[in-house]
Design a protein around this motif. Structure first.
Motif, mmCIF file in Angstrom:
data_model
loop_
_atom_site.group_PDB
_atom_site.id
_atom_site.type_symbol
_atom_site.label_atom_id
_atom_site.label_comp_id
_atom_site.label_asym_id
_atom_site.label_seq_id
_atom_site.Cartn_x
_atom_site.Cartn_y
_atom_site.Cartn_z
ATOM 1 N N VAL A 125 0.998 -0.948 0.103
ATOM 2 C CA VAL A 125 0.258 0.262 0.306
ATOM 3 C C VAL A 125 0.697 1.305 0.346
ATOM 4 C CG1 VAL A 125 -2.015 -1.336 1.534
ATOM 5 C CG2 VAL A 125 -0.222 0.332 2.120
ATOM 6 N N GLU A 126 0.064 2.479 -0.122
ATOM 7 C CA GLU A 126 0.752 3.455 0.213
ATOM 8 C C GLU A 126 0.007 4.510 0.394
ATOM 9 O OE1 GLU A 126 2.373 4.788 -4.041
ATOM 10 O OE2 GLU A 126 -0.152 4.667 -4.908
ATOM 11 N N PRO A 127 0.118 5.473 0.635
ATOM 12 C CA PRO A 127 -0.500 6.778 1.231
ATOM 13 C C PRO A 127 -0.738 7.327 0.292
ATOM 14 C CG PRO A 127 1.640 7.769 1.647
ATOM 15 C CD PRO A 127 1.631 5.885 1.164
ATOM 16 N N ARG A 128 -2.889 8.428 0.156
ATOM 17 C CA ARG A 128 -2.795 9.419 -1.035
ATOM 18 C C ARG A 128 -3.870 9.812 -0.099
ATOM 19 N NH1 ARG A 128 -4.098 5.869 -5.465
ATOM 20 N NH2 ARG A 128 -2.091 5.295 -5.680
ATOM 21 N N VAL A 129 -3.545 10.979 -0.487
ATOM 22 C CA VAL A 129 -4.976 12.442 0.106
ATOM 23 C C VAL A 129 -5.778 11.760 -0.691
ATOM 24 C CG1 VAL A 129 -5.123 14.443 0.606
ATOM 25 C CG2 VAL A 129 -3.127 14.083 0.509
ATOM 26 N N GLY A 130 -7.185 12.294 -0.752
ATOM 27 C CA GLY A 130 -8.329 11.554 -1.245
ATOM 28 C C GLY A 130 -8.988 13.355 -1.526
ATOM 29 N N GLU A 131 -9.611 13.189 -2.349
ATOM 30 C CA GLU A 131 -10.447 14.229 -2.303
ATOM 31 C C GLU A 131 -10.892 15.087 -1.167
ATOM 32 O OE1 GLU A 131 -14.126 13.252 -5.001
ATOM 33 O OE2 GLU A 131 -12.289 12.657 -6.819
ATOM 34 N N ASP A 132 -11.093 14.312 0.275
ATOM 35 C CA ASP A 132 -11.446 15.272 0.939
ATOM 36 C C ASP A 132 -10.416 15.854 2.098
ATOM 37 O OD1 ASP A 132 -10.685 12.971 1.879
ATOM 38 O OD2 ASP A 132 -12.062 12.420 2.835
ATOM 39 N N GLY A 133 -8.930 14.950 1.186
ATOM 40 C CA GLY A 133 -7.516 16.335 2.223
ATOM 41 C C GLY A 133 -7.565 15.146 2.798
ATOM 42 N N ARG A 134 -8.008 14.213 3.247
ATOM 43 C CA ARG A 134 -7.757 13.212 4.762
ATOM 44 C C ARG A 134 -6.216 11.934 3.387
ATOM 45 N NH1 ARG A 134 -12.218 11.599 7.999
ATOM 46 N NH2 ARG A 134 -11.057 10.432 8.877
ATOM 47 N N ARG A 135 -5.267 11.798 4.122
ATOM 48 C CA ARG A 135 -4.402 11.099 3.853
ATOM 49 C C ARG A 135 -5.821 9.336 3.904
ATOM 50 N NH1 ARG A 135 1.300 9.810 5.417
ATOM 51 N NH2 ARG A 135 0.329 8.402 7.121
ATOM 52 N N LYS A 136 -5.441 8.852 2.880
ATOM 53 C CA LYS A 136 -5.781 7.457 3.351
ATOM 54 C C LYS A 136 -4.883 6.270 2.602
ATOM 55 C CE LYS A 136 -10.154 8.846 2.062
ATOM 56 N NZ LYS A 136 -12.017 8.657 1.042
ATOM 57 N N VAL A 137 -4.610 5.264 3.107
ATOM 58 C CA VAL A 137 -3.229 4.466 2.533
ATOM 59 C C VAL A 137 -4.702 2.681 1.552
ATOM 60 C CG1 VAL A 137 -2.572 1.900 3.132
ATOM 61 C CG2 VAL A 137 -2.067 3.787 5.033
#
Length: 595
Positions: A317-329
């Motif tokens: 996995v990797e971290p990614r910032v979603g459209e809501d501005g929150r970081r997700k894995v």
């Protein structure tokens, strides 16, 4: 800005960054000076008064004081505050005669403590000398809670636990060990004036993915496994071990596995290395013992052959910032990775478990099934019941449990005496000039660049051969002396007397950090930008004088002051003085317990 009220207890307390950051508010510079002077027993008792377990914490504390250390503003690493605490503990000699005596008579009030961990033992330590009959219940045969059951012996020898728990049990609490409390309702019917719950966070989180049930014999909950090792129920593990989790418990699990026969031990974490909850030094020690840490991998399945665990399948996995501005894995899309193993240790978190607390005893729980506890008084919605440590607000660490115990004891004492639990007695504060001559002070104020000293370790081959061999050997006295000299004496405050100031600006010229400015007053946001060096850290206060004859004010940025005393040495009128600030945190029964 209004002139700074330096008489407020919290003003100079906040400037002593290490003490302010310590949940138990241990007077760090004070005991470091004592160590420097060879007064190890005095240094130990200063610690014991505030943090109760100096020998334990000198080895295992999470060190919230060190990131706050002012030395870190001069060079990369802070003073080794925690390991200096251990120096005091290791070299104190016999301090039993300096401990409080058991109460000569009981005051007629009874308090039950559920759990014999650091929070409950702190409550007992504070209340027993006041005459309370304190009864401590625990399901284990020995007191100490997670200190004894979950911290490996190679980090914390049992003799240290026995000694410091013994100082508390010598005060006379009734220790009902091997007696687990199964019903709070039943305990409430007994003649206790108050009940303190310090049961910790005793349940490790499980991981329900394919293969969990089939391979259950080789998949272990980390904190339970560590307890079994501590109590001698487990003395071996498979040669190939995977530890899932990135906290300090995971580091204890992997290092213990290496000592019990694990030849290939791997830690796998779903986050990045920097985001891991484990303390940096815990990660360093694990890697020093040949344990790799693999990041950004999420377990998908426990792979087994008819119930015999063969390995774990991981998704990258990797971290990614979603459209809501929150970081997700999120998955990377790379092929899954299979790692062979014989055993898996789950160290993915801990949670509270209160099946023994009935829901009809006036105790409210929140949406996470945690008791509703007042963050100041530690009182629950049932006024007779108080919580502390991990049982109050979830897993933290020993020093937080001690701090909770002190505050809960203040509340319990007030409640049992019919007083308002929200009225917290103020701490004792003293400010004493350190002046010994016209330009001489009674402390060393030389700010030199000295690298932090490393604590000696046992040779790795010897450490891995014995699960009880202590790895850290502690500072030698020579190293300890050198490390104490790195302390900047942040508790020796620069105190300004405006009536004596002639505005010659000599202090401004001599200041090595440009932290002093004489300027026109104004709003704080504006004033911070007009100083000789802009004060950008808004979490640290500005020291503002009253209006001077020219209409200006003296402004000092407490954030970058090194407490070197050059301003006081240079001042021709004595407007600046170096005064030692000492804060005596209030404990149950008044301004503290006896040293």
């Amino acid at each position: 800005m209004e002139p700074t009220n330096v008489e407020a207890p919290d003003y100079f307390h906040k400037v002593v960054d290490c003490q302010w950051a310590c949940p138990a508010h241990t007077p760090v510079p004070e005991y470091i000076r004592m160590i420097h002077a060879g007064r190890y027993a005095d240094a130990y008792m200063v610690n014991w008064k505030s943090n109760v377990f100096p020998g334990v914490l000198g080895r295992t504390c999470d060190r919230p004081c060190e990131p706050a250390c002012r030395r870190g503003r001069v060079e990369d690493e802070p003073v080794a505050i925690c390991r200096l605490k251990r120096v005091a503990a290791d070299h104190k000699g016999d301090v039993s005669a300096r401990m409080p005596l058991p109460a000569a008579k009981h005051n007629g009030l009874r308090v039950a403590c559920i759990g014999a961990g650091p929070a409950s033992l702190t409550v007992a330590r504070d209340l027993a000398p006041l005459g309370y009959e304190v009864v401590v219940y625990d399901g284990d045969a020995k007191a100490g809670g997670m200190i004894r059951s979950q911290i490996p012996r190679f980090r914390l020898p049992e003799s240290v636990i026995d000694e410091e728990v013994g100082y508390i049990t010598d005060l006379g609490p009734v220790m009902k060990l091997g007696q687990r409390v199964d019903s709070l309702k039943a305990l409430l019917t007994e003649k206790y004036d108050a009940i303190f719950v310090g049961t910790g966070a005793p349940r490790g989180r499980d991981l329900h993915i394919p293969g969990r049930q089939e391979a259950a014999a080789s998949i272990h909950i980390g904190i339970d496994w560590l307890s079994s090792v501590s109590f001698g129920h487990i003395d071996k593990i498979g040669k190939r071990v995977i530890v899932l989790g990135g906290g300090n418990t995971a580091m204890d699990c992997c290092r213990t596995s290496r000592r019990l026969g694990g030849e290939s031990v791997t830690v796998v974490v779903r986050s990045g290395f920097e985001e891991m909850k484990a303390s940096p030094w815990e990660k360093e020690d694990a890697m020093h013992e040949g344990i790799p840490i693999l990041n950004w991998m999420v377990p998908k399945a426990f792979v087994h052959d008819n119930g015999r665990l063969t390995g774990v399948m991981f998704e990258k996995v990797e971290p990614r910032v979603g459209e809501d501005g929150r970081r997700k894995v999120v998955p990377t899309g790379e092929p899954d990775q299979f790692i062979e193993c014989d055993d898996v240790l789950l160290a993915i978190g801990q949670e509270n478990s209160f099946p023994w607390i009935e829901r009809d005893v006036g105790l409210e729980f929140d949406q996470w099934d945690m008791p509703k506890v007042d963050e100041i008084t530690f009182q629950s919605t049932n006024p007779r019941v108080f919580f502390g440590g991990d049982a109050a607000f979830g897993p933290k660490n020993i020093i937080w449990a001690v701090a909770h115990g002190h505050e809960a004891a203040v509340s319990i004492d007030a409640f049992c005496r019919g007083n308002d639990v929200r009225l917290r007695p103020p701490p004792g504060v003293t400010l004493a000039s350190q002046k010994m001559g016209i330009h001489e002070w009674s402390y060393d104020n030389d700010v030199s660049l000295d690298l932090r000293f490393k604590v000696p370790h046992l040779e790795t081959s010897k450490a891995l051969a014995d699960v009880k061999a202590e790895v850290e050997l502690g500072f030698t006295l020579e190293q300890a002396l050198a490390e104490t000299q790195r302390c900047l004496n942040c508790d020796v405050q620069t105190v300004f007397a405006a009536p004596a100031c002639i505005e010659c600006d000599a202090c401004v010229d001599i200041c090595p950090t440009d932290c002093i400015t004489f300027t026109a007053n104004g709003p704080e946001d504006d004033l911070r930008t007009r100083l000789k060096a802009p004060a950008t850290n808004e979490t640290q206060d500005l020291y503002v004088s009253g209006t001077l004859p020219t209409g200006r004010v003296m402004v000092k940025d407490e954030d970058v002051c090194l407490h070197c005393g050059l301003c006081a040495e240079r001042c021709p009128t004595g407007a600046w003085d170096m005064q030692k600030f000492l804060l005596d945190i209030t404990h149950a029964g008044g301004s503290g317990c006896s040293r």
